[in-house]
Design an enzyme around this catalytic site. Sequence first.
Site, mmCIF file in Angstrom:
data_model
loop_
_atom_site.group_PDB
_atom_site.id
_atom_site.type_symbol
_atom_site.label_atom_id
_atom_site.label_comp_id
_atom_site.label_asym_id
_atom_site.label_seq_id
_atom_site.Cartn_x
_atom_site.Cartn_y
_atom_site.Cartn_z
ATOM 1 N N ASN A 125 0.861 -1.189 0.000
ATOM 2 C CA ASN A 125 0.000 0.000 0.000
ATOM 3 C C ASN A 125 0.902 1.246 0.000
ATOM 4 O OD1 ASN A 125 -1.409 2.249 1.135
ATOM 5 N ND2 ASN A 125 -3.032 0.870 1.807
ATOM 6 N N LYS A 179 0.495 3.754 2.898
ATOM 7 C CA LYS A 179 1.163 3.336 4.137
ATOM 8 C C LYS A 179 2.670 3.560 4.027
ATOM 9 C CE LYS A 179 -1.887 -0.558 5.481
ATOM 10 N NZ LYS A 179 -1.865 -2.016 5.761
ATOM 11 N N ASP A 191 -1.614 -3.892 9.874
ATOM 12 C CA ASP A 191 -2.968 -4.237 9.452
ATOM 13 C C ASP A 191 -3.890 -3.240 10.114
ATOM 14 O OD1 ASP A 191 -4.332 -6.288 7.743
ATOM 15 O OD2 ASP A 191 -5.623 -6.337 9.517
ATOM 16 N N GLY A 212 -7.161 5.953 0.869
ATOM 17 C CA GLY A 212 -8.282 5.155 1.375
ATOM 18 C C GLY A 212 -9.497 5.995 1.759
ATOM 19 N N ASP A 247 -9.657 8.443 3.922
ATOM 20 C CA ASP A 247 -9.322 9.744 4.518
ATOM 21 C C ASP A 247 -10.264 10.898 4.118
ATOM 22 O OD1 ASP A 247 -7.271 8.824 6.091
ATOM 23 O OD2 ASP A 247 -5.671 9.352 4.708
HETATM 24 P P1 ITT Z 1 -1.149 -4.341 2.857
HETATM 25 O O1 ITT Z 1 -1.948 -5.541 3.345
HETATM 26 O O2 ITT Z 1 -0.208 -4.661 1.720
HETATM 27 O O3 ITT Z 1 -0.462 -3.613 3.980
HETATM 28 P P2 ITT Z 1 -3.745 -3.111 2.462
HETATM 29 O O4 ITT Z 1 -4.179 -1.796 1.890
HETATM 30 O O5 ITT Z 1 -4.484 -4.337 1.965
HETATM 31 O O6 ITT Z 1 -2.173 -3.263 2.219
HETATM 32 P P3 ITT Z 1 -4.901 -3.572 5.065
HETATM 33 O O7 ITT Z 1 -5.285 -4.971 4.778
HETATM 34 O O8 ITT Z 1 -4.316 -3.255 6.414
HETATM 35 O O9 ITT Z 1 -3.827 -3.036 4.020
HETATM 36 O O10 ITT Z 1 -6.154 -2.664 4.804
HETATM 37 C C1 ITT Z 1 -6.295 -1.470 5.479
HETATM 38 C C2 ITT Z 1 -7.353 -0.626 4.782
HETATM 39 O O11 ITT Z 1 -7.957 0.230 5.769
HETATM 40 C C3 ITT Z 1 -6.712 0.296 3.753
HETATM 41 O O12 ITT Z 1 -6.648 -0.289 2.479
HETATM 42 C C4 ITT Z 1 -7.646 1.485 3.821
HETATM 43 O O13 ITT Z 1 -8.785 1.201 3.103
HETATM 44 C C5 ITT Z 1 -8.053 1.541 5.291
HETATM 45 N N1 ITT Z 1 -7.134 2.413 6.012
HETATM 46 C C6 ITT Z 1 -6.186 2.034 6.920
HETATM 47 N N2 ITT Z 1 -5.480 3.093 7.328
HETATM 48 C C7 ITT Z 1 -5.970 4.149 6.669
HETATM 49 C C8 ITT Z 1 -5.640 5.519 6.660
HETATM 50 O O14 ITT Z 1 -4.628 5.999 7.369
HETATM 51 N N3 ITT Z 1 -6.351 6.326 5.871
HETATM 52 C C9 ITT Z 1 -7.356 5.859 5.114
HETATM 53 N N4 ITT Z 1 -7.730 4.592 5.044
HETATM 54 C C10 ITT Z 1 -7.048 3.727 5.832
#
Ligand code: ITT
Length: 197
Positions: free
Chosen positions: A9, A12, A70, A151, A153
């Site tokens: 991501n 992140k 996560d 995401g 935000d």
């Molecule tokens: P990785 O598993 O490769 O880390 P991912 O995007 O699939 O990537 P997650 O499974 O942890 O990661 O999903 C977290 C989701 O939650 C992310 O895709 C966003 O939709 C949301 N999210 C988490 N933190 C956020 C933030 O700081 N701002 C906005 N949305 C966020």
Amino acid sequence: MKVLIATHNQGKIHEFKALLKKHQIEALTVKDFPPQSFEVEETGASYLENAVLKALKYYEVYQVPVISDDSGLEVVCLDGAPGIKSSRFLDSHVSFETKRKALIQLIGSNIPAEAFFVAYVVYYDGHTLLNARGDITGLIIHEERGTNGFGYDPIFFLPDYQKTMAEISDNLKNTISHRAKACEALIKKIQLMRSGL
Ligand code: ITT
């Protein structure tokens, strides 16, 4: 010290780079290594379990210390949904613009709706497994505001700042966010571990 950020991501990665830099930790990404083909199945029943699954898998593939994350968005009137499934809400291939619109529709007349972002971060170096948690409260609003962050935000409104998480600066998000709190707590644990305490 160098640590691989165990995520694909880009939002992140951008945040972790700045968060780790404050502590003189160099953030590596998968782009710093020869291409590898692997997938982490997020089969855990909790954020922590999924963060551990990611950390162990990235360590197995790259053999360097890793930090995984996560995280998710929990809407109180939806009993915590989309929660652990935030990135897979509707489907992982659906755009975040569509996910945000669908979430607003699902909340319906309960908007503005109380919500939390939650993050669990995990450090693993082949021997030691450490974890930390962070969260932040806000309100899901019916309109998109701002272009920073990623995401959910643009629809996550912070009453204390009268702005969404996509309207505040990167610097402020990296001070108050769920990920910032979790990362700061994790770094303290890493420093204690490295100092032998
Ligand atoms: P990785 O598993 O490769 O880390 P991912 O995007 O699939 O990537 P997650 O499974 O942890 O990661 O999903 C977290 C989701 O939650 C992310 O895709 C966003 O939709 C949301 N999210 C988490 N933190 C956020 C933030 O700081 N701002 C906005 N949305 C966020």
